[in-house]
Design a protein around this motif. Sequence first.
Motif, PDB file in Angstrom:
ATOM      1  N   PHE A   1       0.838  -1.197   0.000  1.00 32.55           N
ATOM      2  CA  PHE A   1       0.000   0.000   0.000  1.00 32.55           C
ATOM      3  C   PHE A   1       0.879   1.256   0.000  1.00 32.55           C
ATOM      4  O   PHE A   1       2.024   1.229   0.466  1.00 32.55           O
ATOM      5  N   VAL A   2       0.313   2.333  -0.529  1.00 30.39           N
ATOM      6  CA  VAL A   2       0.942   3.651  -0.404  1.00 30.39           C
ATOM      7  C   VAL A   2      -0.051   4.560   0.315  1.00 30.39           C
ATOM      8  O   VAL A   2      -1.182   4.745  -0.151  1.00 30.39           O
ATOM      9  N   ASP A   3       0.352   5.077   1.473  1.00 34.85           N
ATOM     10  CA  ASP A   3      -0.476   6.002   2.252  1.00 34.85           C
ATOM     11  C   ASP A   3       0.183   7.377   2.268  1.00 34.85           C
ATOM     12  O   ASP A   3       1.419   7.489   2.310  1.00 34.85           O
ATOM     13  N   CYS A   4      -0.644   8.420   2.247  1.00 37.31           N
ATOM     14  CA  CYS A   4      -0.144   9.795   2.335  1.00 37.31           C
ATOM     15  C   CYS A   4      -0.872  10.530   3.457  1.00 37.31           C
ATOM     16  O   CYS A   4      -2.054  10.248   3.729  1.00 37.31           O
ATOM     17  N   LEU A   5      -0.184  11.448   4.082  1.00 37.88           N
ATOM     18  CA  LEU A   5      -0.762  12.236   5.168  1.00 37.88           C
ATOM     19  C   LEU A   5      -1.814  13.189   4.606  1.00 37.88           C
ATOM     20  O   LEU A   5      -1.606  13.812   3.561  1.00 37.88           O
ATOM     21  N   THR A   6      -2.969  13.308   5.278  1.00 39.34           N
ATOM     22  CA  THR A   6      -4.030  14.204   4.821  1.00 39.34           C
ATOM     23  C   THR A   6      -3.678  15.662   5.137  1.00 39.34           C
ATOM     24  O   THR A   6      -2.724  15.951   5.859  1.00 39.34           O
TER      25      THR A   6
ATOM     26  N   LYS B   1      -9.932  -8.864   1.212  1.00 48.48           N
ATOM     27  CA  LYS B   1     -10.930  -9.284   0.234  1.00 48.48           C
ATOM     28  C   LYS B   1     -11.431  -8.084  -0.570  1.00 48.48           C
ATOM     29  O   LYS B   1     -11.731  -8.196  -1.744  1.00 48.48           O
ATOM     30  N   ASN B   2     -11.546  -6.917   0.084  1.00 50.25           N
ATOM     31  CA  ASN B   2     -12.116  -5.730  -0.543  1.00 50.25           C
ATOM     32  C   ASN B   2     -11.041  -4.665  -0.714  1.00 50.25           C
ATOM     33  O   ASN B   2     -10.111  -4.571   0.099  1.00 50.25           O
ATOM     34  N   PRO B   3     -11.144  -3.830  -1.770  1.00 46.70           N
ATOM     35  CA  PRO B   3     -10.151  -2.758  -1.976  1.00 46.70           C
ATOM     36  C   PRO B   3     -10.242  -1.712  -0.870  1.00 46.70           C
ATOM     37  O   PRO B   3     -11.303  -1.462  -0.304  1.00 46.70           O
ATOM     38  N   VAL B   4      -9.099  -1.091  -0.558  1.00 47.47           N
ATOM     39  CA  VAL B   4      -9.065  -0.084   0.506  1.00 47.47           C
ATOM     40  C   VAL B   4      -8.593   1.275  -0.002  1.00 47.47           C
ATOM     41  O   VAL B   4      -8.447   2.212   0.784  1.00 47.47           O
ATOM     42  N   VAL B   5      -8.346   1.400  -1.315  1.00 51.03           N
ATOM     43  CA  VAL B   5      -7.933   2.699  -1.866  1.00 51.03           C
ATOM     44  C   VAL B   5      -9.024   3.736  -1.609  1.00 51.03           C
ATOM     45  O   VAL B   5     -10.207   3.484  -1.837  1.00 51.03           O
ATOM     46  N   GLY B   6      -8.626   4.903  -1.108  1.00 53.47           N
ATOM     47  CA  GLY B   6      -9.579   5.967  -0.801  1.00 53.47           C
ATOM     48  C   GLY B   6     -10.050   5.954   0.637  1.00 53.47           C
ATOM     49  O   GLY B   6     -10.719   6.896   1.076  1.00 53.47           O
TER      50      GLY B   6
ATOM     51  N   ILE C   1      -4.389   8.666   4.186  1.00 50.96           N
ATOM     52  CA  ILE C   1      -5.341   8.101   3.227  1.00 50.96           C
ATOM     53  C   ILE C   1      -4.597   7.153   2.301  1.00 50.96           C
ATOM     54  O   ILE C   1      -3.455   7.410   1.911  1.00 50.96           O
ATOM     55  N   VAL C   2      -5.229   6.019   1.989  1.00 49.11           N
ATOM     56  CA  VAL C   2      -4.633   5.027   1.090  1.00 49.11           C
ATOM     57  C   VAL C   2      -4.834   5.505  -0.347  1.00 49.11           C
ATOM     58  O   VAL C   2      -5.967   5.647  -0.806  1.00 49.11           O
ATOM     59  N   VAL C   3      -3.735   5.776  -1.070  1.00 51.45           N
ATOM     60  CA  VAL C   3      -3.839   6.286  -2.442  1.00 51.45           C
ATOM     61  C   VAL C   3      -3.557   5.205  -3.480  1.00 51.45           C
ATOM     62  O   VAL C   3      -3.866   5.391  -4.657  1.00 51.45           O
TER      63      VAL C   3
END
Length: 476
Positions: free
Chosen positions: A43-48, A70-75, A55-57
């Motif tokens: 994953f790539v996360d960035c500070l809000t 099982k499910n996407p977490v982007v966003g 947030i997962v970008v």
Amino acid sequence: MKNIMVEELCSLHTNLSKEEVQIIQELVGNLPLIADLNKANIFVDCLTKEGKHAIVVAEAAPTTAKPVYKNPVVGKFAYEAFEPSVLYTLRTGKPMFQNRALNQEGKTVDQSVIPIKDPHDRVIGALIMEKDISEQLQHQRKMEALSEATETLSEILIGMTKNQPIIPEMIEESLFFIDQDGKILYCNPSAINLIQEIGENESSIGKLLVSYFPKIEGILKEPEELLIQEVKMLNKIFQVKKIKLGQFEKANGTFVVFKNITELREKERELIVKSVAIREIHHRVKNNLQTVASLLRLQMRRGLPEESKVHFVESLNRITSIASVYEIILSNSSVDDVDIHQLLEKIGNMLVWESEHENKRITISYTGQHLQIKSNIAVSVALVVNELIQNCVKHAFKTMTEGQIEILFQQNGKDIEVQVKDNGIGYSPNSKPSLGLDIVRMMVEHDLAGHFSIIQTEKGTLASITFPVEREMILA
């Protein structure tokens, strides 16, 4: 497509420059290779913008191993309470390796985090690797349980040989002790009753256990010393435990325990059916609200008198705020619980970050605990906070080019308190009555059985609502 999503998420939720976003995008192209090489989710996360969470970008699942999610977490947002390592790396630039964590789907993972930096050594994101270690932990627990059980059960068997049975005669489980050939050496009263259910009334001692229960033959043949499986027989569901004793001087054999879990599985099935029905209702409510919102937007695009436009926008925001409650429920594993932090943030961002404010620069921040509240309470809270934030945006900064809104929420004893503060021109008690504040007072007093106040402060306006904690509410 992935790079477009990365760019949209970064521009909407972070303070990254275009050059920094480009660095993130270049890295994202390599994520599938990194995921396959490490057999892990990446994953790539960035500070809000607010700096309170991430947030997962971007994400990538391995094709060389079973994915963790099982499910996407982007966003989705990563809160510090649940992802402390990620926020630590984003803030300090220091890596964190092989931390054990519980992911959003309840799996135990091995998590490592390293910072992503720009050419000026500024941290612009975090690269996260997660591996599922649930099976590894389960095996470890089995071995620990086996070690304890072997010693204890050996002592039990020794006691039986002295005609001093230590096993309680009243336990509900049916317990058999068999030798290496599978012949019954001992069975408790519950086990005797189980054999009688299949029409056998003679003594079972010395007979093969599989002659009574053929379906457990596979369990007895498995090499594992500790094994637990569910078996359907006699029109019931049994949890069968096999506990094989090692080679001891005084004890050698296998314990087989039958536990009737038919009623438990039936109740679980009923709960699942009810849960599915409730989630389907939530889904339909959310879809209906979104349909109404779409109709309002369509009408607005086709043209409205200027004096009517503001009323349509206010109505649209109210509907969208209620829909947010059901979106959060459907995005989480809980059937009817809503995280108040997530709810207020979703509504606030919608009203502040995603709306135009006539060349005014308005920011919003959130401070508080992660509290779970029921959906019926959450709908009232959503509407109240929607009105208070709209009131700030509409009236607080009329003569200003910049403004700040703060949302504070916490549990004080048996009450929850939510505050909406601004640094605007200040509330005047002599102001004309407004529909928004009337809605707030009515919902706080009648729906939440709470108290509402709004006062002018030295730096602007403070609106506060207090309502009692529901018995069903839990602190996450």
